[in-house]
Design a protein around this motif. Structure first.
Motif, PDB file in Angstrom:
ATOM      1  N   GLY A  31       0.365  18.526   4.470  1.00 48.75           N
ATOM      2  CA  GLY A  31      -0.803  17.946   3.812  1.00 48.75           C
ATOM      3  C   GLY A  31      -0.874  18.311   2.349  1.00 48.75           C
ATOM      4  N   ILE A  32      -0.424  19.532   2.022  1.00 45.72           N
ATOM      5  CA  ILE A  32      -0.544  19.958   0.636  1.00 45.72           C
ATOM      6  C   ILE A  32       0.381  19.141  -0.253  1.00 45.72           C
ATOM      7  CG2 ILE A  32       1.190  21.775   0.802  1.00 45.72           C
ATOM      8  CD1 ILE A  32      -0.716  23.443  -0.943  1.00 45.72           C
ATOM      9  N   LEU A  33       1.493  18.699   0.291  1.00 43.73           N
ATOM     10  CA  LEU A  33       2.415  17.862  -0.455  1.00 43.73           C
ATOM     11  C   LEU A  33       1.778  16.519  -0.759  1.00 43.73           C
ATOM     12  CD1 LEU A  33       5.454  18.490  -1.008  1.00 43.73           C
ATOM     13  CD2 LEU A  33       5.955  16.732   0.627  1.00 43.73           C
ATOM     14  N   THR A  34       1.217  15.902   0.303  1.00 44.72           N
ATOM     15  CA  THR A  34       0.536  14.615   0.128  1.00 44.72           C
ATOM     16  C   THR A  34      -0.604  14.763  -0.869  1.00 44.72           C
ATOM     17  OG1 THR A  34       1.024  14.148   2.433  1.00 44.72           O
ATOM     18  CG2 THR A  34      -0.600  12.761   1.374  1.00 44.72           C
ATOM     19  N   GLY A  35      -1.387  15.831  -0.708  1.00 42.88           N
ATOM     20  CA  GLY A  35      -2.528  16.025  -1.584  1.00 42.88           C
ATOM     21  C   GLY A  35      -2.121  16.189  -3.034  1.00 42.88           C
ATOM     22  N   PHE A  68     -12.514  12.590   9.577  1.00 37.82           N
ATOM     23  CA  PHE A  68     -13.769  13.319   9.531  1.00 37.82           C
ATOM     24  C   PHE A  68     -13.536  14.803   9.319  1.00 37.82           C
ATOM     25  CE2 PHE A  68     -18.204  13.110  10.118  1.00 37.82           C
ATOM     26  CZ  PHE A  68     -18.624  14.229  10.806  1.00 37.82           C
ATOM     27  N   ASP A  69     -12.406  15.320   9.843  1.00 39.28           N
ATOM     28  CA  ASP A  69     -12.181  16.752   9.832  1.00 39.28           C
ATOM     29  C   ASP A  69     -11.147  17.188   8.799  1.00 39.28           C
ATOM     30  OD1 ASP A  69     -11.031  19.224  12.227  1.00 39.28           O
ATOM     31  OD2 ASP A  69     -12.637  19.299  10.747  1.00 39.28           O
ATOM     32  N   GLU A  70     -10.628  16.267   8.024  1.00 37.51           N
ATOM     33  CA  GLU A  70      -9.513  16.587   7.143  1.00 37.51           C
ATOM     34  C   GLU A  70      -9.993  17.386   5.943  1.00 37.51           C
ATOM     35  OE1 GLU A  70      -7.781  16.074   4.243  1.00 37.51           O
ATOM     36  OE2 GLU A  70      -5.960  16.837   5.175  1.00 37.51           O
ATOM     37  N   VAL A  71      -9.270  18.453   5.620  1.00 45.14           N
ATOM     38  CA  VAL A  71      -9.686  19.261   4.485  1.00 45.14           C
ATOM     39  C   VAL A  71      -8.615  19.410   3.409  1.00 45.14           C
ATOM     40  CG1 VAL A  71      -9.052  21.468   5.564  1.00 45.14           C
ATOM     41  CG2 VAL A  71     -10.828  21.417   3.841  1.00 45.14           C
ATOM     42  N   ILE A  72      -7.334  19.479   3.807  1.00 45.28           N
ATOM     43  CA  ILE A  72      -6.310  19.811   2.812  1.00 45.28           C
ATOM     44  C   ILE A  72      -6.095  18.684   1.797  1.00 45.28           C
ATOM     45  CG2 ILE A  72      -3.890  20.394   2.488  1.00 45.28           C
ATOM     46  CD1 ILE A  72      -3.981  22.024   4.968  1.00 45.28           C
ATOM     47  N   VAL A  73      -5.829  17.469   2.302  1.00 42.90           N
ATOM     48  CA  VAL A  73      -5.615  16.362   1.359  1.00 42.90           C
ATOM     49  C   VAL A  73      -6.895  16.074   0.588  1.00 42.90           C
ATOM     50  CG1 VAL A  73      -5.046  13.921   1.158  1.00 42.90           C
ATOM     51  CG2 VAL A  73      -3.805  15.330   2.765  1.00 42.90           C
ATOM     52  N   THR A  74      -8.032  16.214   1.290  1.00 43.87           N
ATOM     53  CA  THR A  74      -9.317  15.926   0.642  1.00 43.87           C
ATOM     54  C   THR A  74      -9.574  16.880  -0.518  1.00 43.87           C
ATOM     55  OG1 THR A  74     -10.034  15.485   2.899  1.00 43.87           O
ATOM     56  CG2 THR A  74     -11.692  15.340   1.184  1.00 43.87           C
ATOM     57  N   TRP A  94       0.841  -1.205   0.000  1.00 40.18           N
ATOM     58  CA  TRP A  94       0.000   0.000   0.000  1.00 40.18           C
ATOM     59  C   TRP A  94       0.869   1.246   0.000  1.00 40.18           C
ATOM     60  CZ3 TRP A  94      -5.400   0.825   0.368  1.00 40.18           C
ATOM     61  CH2 TRP A  94      -5.779   2.136   0.708  1.00 40.18           C
ATOM     62  N   PHE A  95       1.805   1.298   0.969  1.00 38.31           N
ATOM     63  CA  PHE A  95       2.612   2.500   1.091  1.00 38.31           C
ATOM     64  C   PHE A  95       3.534   2.681  -0.097  1.00 38.31           C
ATOM     65  CE2 PHE A  95       2.354   5.098   4.884  1.00 38.31           C
ATOM     66  CZ  PHE A  95       1.346   4.461   5.554  1.00 38.31           C
ATOM     67  N   ALA A  96       4.146   1.568  -0.542  1.00 38.02           N
ATOM     68  CA  ALA A  96       5.108   1.706  -1.635  1.00 38.02           C
ATOM     69  C   ALA A  96       4.408   2.155  -2.907  1.00 38.02           C
ATOM     70  CB  ALA A  96       5.832   0.381  -1.851  1.00 38.02           C
ATOM     71  N   CYS A  97       3.329   1.466  -3.265  1.00 38.45           N
ATOM     72  CA  CYS A  97       2.704   1.748  -4.553  1.00 38.45           C
ATOM     73  C   CYS A  97       1.855   3.002  -4.539  1.00 38.45           C
ATOM     74  CB  CYS A  97       1.823   0.572  -4.989  1.00 38.45           C
ATOM     75  SG  CYS A  97       2.771  -0.891  -5.269  1.00 38.45           S
ATOM     76  N   LEU A  98       1.262   3.344  -3.402  1.00 35.85           N
ATOM     77  CA  LEU A  98       0.357   4.479  -3.406  1.00 35.85           C
ATOM     78  C   LEU A  98       1.050   5.750  -2.944  1.00 35.85           C
ATOM     79  CD1 LEU A  98      -2.539   5.416  -3.818  1.00 35.85           C
ATOM     80  CD2 LEU A  98      -2.997   4.891  -1.456  1.00 35.85           C
ATOM     81  N   TYR A  99       1.761   5.656  -1.819  1.00 42.61           N
ATOM     82  CA  TYR A  99       2.235   6.888  -1.216  1.00 42.61           C
ATOM     83  C   TYR A  99       3.658   7.236  -1.651  1.00 42.61           C
ATOM     84  CZ  TYR A  99       3.266  10.397   2.267  1.00 42.61           C
ATOM     85  OH  TYR A  99       3.625  11.553   2.878  1.00 42.61           O
ATOM     86  N   LEU A 100       4.596   6.305  -1.421  1.00 43.78           N
ATOM     87  CA  LEU A 100       5.991   6.610  -1.730  1.00 43.78           C
ATOM     88  C   LEU A 100       6.183   6.885  -3.218  1.00 43.78           C
ATOM     89  CD1 LEU A 100       7.728   4.042   0.622  1.00 43.78           C
ATOM     90  CD2 LEU A 100       7.492   6.497   0.934  1.00 43.78           C
ATOM     91  N   ALA A 101       5.499   6.094  -4.048  1.00 47.54           N
ATOM     92  CA  ALA A 101       5.618   6.318  -5.492  1.00 47.54           C
ATOM     93  C   ALA A 101       5.106   7.702  -5.856  1.00 47.54           C
ATOM     94  CB  ALA A 101       4.837   5.248  -6.256  1.00 47.54           C
ATOM     95  N   ALA A 102       3.977   8.130  -5.240  1.00 45.80           N
ATOM     96  CA  ALA A 102       3.402   9.447  -5.549  1.00 45.80           C
ATOM     97  C   ALA A 102       4.359  10.557  -5.151  1.00 45.80           C
ATOM     98  CB  ALA A 102       2.068   9.615  -4.826  1.00 45.80           C
ATOM     99  N   ILE A 103       4.934  10.434  -3.935  1.00 46.95           N
ATOM    100  CA  ILE A 103       5.860  11.471  -3.483  1.00 46.95           C
ATOM    101  C   ILE A 103       7.090  11.508  -4.385  1.00 46.95           C
ATOM    102  CG2 ILE A 103       7.335  12.213  -1.590  1.00 46.95           C
ATOM    103  CD1 ILE A 103       4.648  12.639  -0.719  1.00 46.95           C
ATOM    104  N   GLY A 104       7.583  10.300  -4.727  1.00 49.24           N
ATOM    105  CA  GLY A 104       8.743  10.238  -5.616  1.00 49.24           C
ATOM    106  C   GLY A 104       8.466  10.893  -6.952  1.00 49.24           C
ATOM    107  N   ALA A 105       7.281  10.600  -7.521  1.00 52.04           N
ATOM    108  CA  ALA A 105       6.923  11.190  -8.810  1.00 52.04           C
ATOM    109  C   ALA A 105       6.852  12.702  -8.700  1.00 52.04           C
ATOM    110  CB  ALA A 105       5.584  10.620  -9.279  1.00 52.04           C
TER     111      ALA A 105
END
Lengths: 382, 290, 261
Positions: free
Chosen positions: C109-113, C198-204, B27-38
């Protein structure tokens, strides 16, 4: 009138010069031939106040298209929303003239078959096929309404209306001024400088070379120290005036109407130096999933009745000439108040938002493009 | 079958661990780490300003722009500075509550206090920030209260001061909880021993409790620092002139001007700062106290 | 004791600090004016009816509950699996896993999003309910993970060995020995994860399509400015409905946490 024509010609030439790859892309998109059955849903990106229940609820009842509205605070946001998620998240957008070309050249919107828009033939001539939504004779949007950027002021601080934009650059009101957080605001300062410092040679506030831009940025940086807050949303500015944090600022008539309805003591005016303005166009996304509802929506909001409702609510001017009578029927005197029957000369005096490009009217190519404006704006805000 | 797998796992611990870690790992490798890397890769791309199309490649244009204009450094320092001050503020504010909850309160009161700390987390973040806007406004609650008691009004609505107050407020529960947990882990015998050796309350606090609760404070600091570092909504709502955060510039370039490569390049800054912070936190044992 | 009363005074001040904005929200839920100003000029209760009748609010509330529920379940599964693995591993690999797990929360969060939105667009995945859930589950994992691993650290290995001695295989041991002991830790983690989602806004903002979760609806309503009283009503309702469960769960978790020691 002739100058406007020349300008349109220059822009058409520009369009041609960067449009060869564009033309290939455009050939792939065909406009709708006939409006079919509604899809039941319509996803809209709009300015605040453009999807009010007053005309949305009757639309939903009449067509069965449920409206989901997403409100944006600036043209930039609208462009980003329309491009997000593969470009098919939203069906229609009410883009202003500074976003339309970016959407067209980004292949984010589809050509519109004007034969399916009966209200179009009643539009004022300047908004039937304006350069900001019609390219090579192909219509990529339907003009909606237009309005000026006004000077909003508290009537407690200013018993009589200010006559010059200089008040928003005046240190006397330090910490009580607000202007929009939008790079296109640079044009307002440019317009002001074109009258107060004619030696700079600014003729079009959207066409600035580096020297002119430097002078404008200097003015804006000195203004930044006087600003209470740059409003990103109309409701920000409304809050600022309601709570007494700001006493003067740049605004849209929508804020004035809303504040006055809430019994806040404000008024607005267009000072001597003139004003910038915006003309909005409804555009349909290139990959829109609900095209029939989209056409139904555009037809609905270009009827004289809705045009009048929208104009009075927001404080803007309809594109449909038949709306004037409706406006007076809904609110006596509204037609004249919002210049719905004004002569073409009034329209031409407003410097409408358009996307800054590198080509200038004087034939040179040293004007700054929009990404330079964005960088300079961040520079100003600090 | 079940017994076979169970026995296999017992003998081959590595395989058993891999099986357990498999699902979350993928999950983390394919969804999260890959996204951040990209995303980091796109920091070296550019964009066509009119059409918004991404132009892949390898160029330092974005980084050059970031370093050449002083405004980006200014914004970066402002963001880090406010994040640090919010963290320090929250550490100080969290202690009375954390100490009282764990050492002074009986079980019923402790549950009530815990609930009291958690309930604000359930009231929308946005609504609470907006409430502060109303409190700190020119004609808001704060100034009204100050003038009622005869003091002059403060003009801190829409300013960096307002942001400091609001951020400290928002993340306080995230600091109270780990600090309380780490105080809970201190064996009472140590505190008794300290008293036996003649140290009164404050000295015990300084010499015994505080050092032992350090992992908890650092764990809380991870939340307060990172949540402030990456936020853009609070500056938008209660910030004024000169209040833009890194997040606002990133948001303006992603959600607005659609210059994702530039936004990604600027995002490298908070990424780097947080990576360093996490490494430091690991050294201070915060990962045992999260 | 002198210092004790000082501490309790500080606690009272902290509680006041935490609850003043909440009080403001509740008070303004009863204000008549659509644009908030101070002092409140008139009181009204019609906003409660208006909010209840607003379909957008009900849809957003339902979506938020669904998303938080599914994301929490995913977080429980992923977090527990990871925690169980890490509890048995050496400290070096343990720290690597902990580091990766905390990244979604530690990074802005903005990075993740941004990263997730671009990633989904790259793979041609349309933004939808599932992309929201995927984003939320990712940053909720670490909350469950941390709670479970803290509990597992206090659980002596001798328990599983005794279970094996008595003839149980790994799966039975998990069901009958480990799960009951981890249950309250998972519960505490799940509660916090649910609240976060329930309260998350930035990534959402970046992972939602045309749907609105409750925070997205609130963000839109705040922008519109005229729907602020509805926001206050909704938040007031949420506070009322969650205060009791939160209080109850704290009592339960506190007690069972002690038992495990």
């Amino acid at each position: 009138m002739r100058n406007v024509l020349k300008k349109n010609l220059a822009r058409a030439v520009l369009g041609l010069s960067i449009s060869l790859p564009f033309m290939q892309g455009a050939a792939a998109l065909q406009p709708l031939q006939a409006i079919g059955k509604g899809e039941g849903v319509l996803n809209v990106v709009a300015w605040e106040g453009y999807a009010q229940d007053d005309w949305v609820k009757p639309f939903e009842a009449a067509t069965g298209c449920q409206v989901n509205a997403k409100y944006a605070g600036s043209s930039d946001e609208m462009v980003a929303l329309m491009r997000s998620g593969g470009g098919s998240q939203y069906d229609v957008v009410s883009a202003s003239g500074d976003a339309t070309l970016r959407l067209i050249y980004g292949h984010n919107v589809q050509p519109i078959n004007m034969a399916l828009i009966p209200a179009w033939k009643n539009f004022i001539p300047q908004l039937k096929s304006p350069a900001f939504n019609t390219v090579h004779g192909v219509h990529y949007g339907v003009s909606y309404e237009w309005g000026p950027n006004t000077l909003l002021y508290s009537t407690k601080t200013f018993p009589s209306a200010p006559t010059s934009w200089s008040v928003i650059y005046n240190p006397q009101y330090k910490g009580a001024i607000t202007v929009p957080d939008n790079p296109i605001q640079i044009a307002d300062a440019a317009l002001y400088l074109s009258k107060t410092q004619p030696t700079l040679g600014i003729t079009d506030p959207y066409e600035l070379n580096q020297t002119q831009m430097n002078a404008v940025v200097t003015l804006l940086k000195s203004q930044a120290k006087l600003i209470k807050k740059y409003w990103a949303l109309a409701s920000d500015e409304i809050q600022l005036f309601t709570s007494g944090d700001a006493v003067v600022g740049a605004a849209w008539p929508y804020q004035t109407n809303t504040l006055q309805a809430a019994k806040v003591a404000v008024a607005d005016t267009i000072p001597a130096e003139g004003a910038t303005g915006w003309a909005d166009t409804w555009m349909i996304a290139a990959k829109a999933k609900h095209v029939n509802c989209a056409y139904e929506w555009i037809n609905w909001v270009t009827t004289p009745k809705v045009q009048a409702q929208q104009a009075i609510y927001f404080g803007e001017t309809p594109a449909n000439t038949l709306a004037c009578r409706e406006m007076d029927a809904q609110q006596p005197g509204a037609c004249a108040q919002y210049h719905a029957n004004a002569p073409a000369s009034y329209f031409d005096r407003i410097k409408f938002w358009k996307t800054p490009l590198t080509t200038c009217d004087n034939g040179k190519n040293d004007c700054l493009d929009y990404s330079a404006w964005q960088r300079e704006w961040q520079n100003v805000k600090g | 079958m079940q017994r076979f797998l169970s026995a296999f796992g017992w003998r081959h611990e590595g395989a058993a661990n891999a099986a357990l870690l498999g699902l979350p790992g993928i999950w983390f490798a394919c969804l999260y780490l890959a996204a951040i890397g990209a995303l980091l890769v796109t920091a070296f791309w550019t964009v066509d300003s009119l059409s918004g199309n991404l132009i892949p490649g390898f160029s330092f244009t974005n980084f050059q722009q970031l370093l050449s204009a002083p405004v980006y450094t200014k914004i970066g320092l402002r963001t880090i500075g406010i994040a640090a001050s919010v963290t320090l503020t929250d550490v100080v504010l969290a202690w009375p509550m954390a100490y009282a909850m764990v050492r002074l309160a009986g079980p019923k009161l402790r549950a009530a206090l815990m609930a009291a700390v958690l309930v604000p987390l359930w009231s929308s973040y946005l609504a609470r920030v907006y409430a502060w806007r109303l409190i700190l406004a020119h004609d808001g609650v704060l100034n009204w209260a100050l003038t009622e008691i005869g003091l002059p009004g403060l003009h801190i609505g829409y300013s960096n001061w307002a942001m400091w107050i609001v951020f400290s407020y928002l993340w306080l529960p995230f600091m109270i909880l780990p600090v309380a947990a780490s105080v809970e882990r201190i064996p009472p015998s140590l505190l008794e021993a300290s008293a036996d050796l003649g140290a009164h309350g404050l000295v015990t606090f300084r010499r015994v409790i505080l050092p032992m609760a350090l992992p908890g404070m650092v764990a809380g600091a991870i939340f307060t620092f990172s949540l402030t570092l990456g936020d853009y909504v609070t500056p938008m709502l209660v910030g004024g002139e000169g209040s833009d955060f890194i997040g606002n510039v990133v948001y303006a370039n992603v959600g607005v001007t659609n210059n994702i490569p530039f936004a990604a390049a600027y995002a490298v800054l908070p990424l780097g700062v947080m990576a360093m912070f996490l490494l430091l936190a690991r050294k201070l044992g915060a990962f045992d106290a999260l | 004791m002198h210092s004790r009363s000082l501490i309790w005074a500080a606690v009272a001040a902290t509680l006041a600090f935490l609850f003043i904005p909440v009080a403001i929200i509740i008070v303004y839920a009863f204000s008549a004016a659509p644009i908030p100003s101070w002092p409140i000029t008139g009181f009204a209760v019609h906003w409660f009816a208006d909010t209840w009748n607003d379909e957008e609010v009900r849809a957003a509330l339902l979506l938020s509950v669904e998303v938080a529920g599914v994301a929490t379940i995913l977080a429980i599964v992923l977090g527990t699996l990871a925690a169980m693995a890490v509890a048995r591993m050496k400290s070096a690999s343990r720290e690597v896993v902990s580091f990766i797990a905390v990244l979604p929360i530690a990074l802005p969060g903005i990075l993740t999003g941004m990263a997730l939105a671009a990633y989904f667009a790259f793979w041609g995945v349309n933004l939808s309910y599932w992309t929201i859930v995927a984003g939320h589950a990712t940053f909720c994992v670490v909350i469950v993970y941390n709670n479970v691993i803290a509990r597992l650290r206090r659980m002596p290995r001798s328990l599983t060995e005794a279970s094996a001695d008595l003839g149980a295989d790994a799966f039975l041991t998990f069901r009958r020995v480990q799960m009951p002991l981890m249950a309250s830790a998972i519960g505490a983690g799940a509660l916090l994860a649910f609240a976060l989602s329930f309260d998350e806004v930035i990534v959402t903002t970046f992972t939602a399509g045309a749907q609105n979760t409750l925070p997205l609806w609130i963000f839109g309503a705040i922008r519109l400015g005229q729907k602020l009283p509805e926001v206050n009503v909704v938040v007031f309702a949420i506070i009322v409905f969650t205060a009791i469960p939160v209080l109850l769960s704290q009592k339960l978790i506190g007690e069972s946490g002690r038992v495990a020691r």
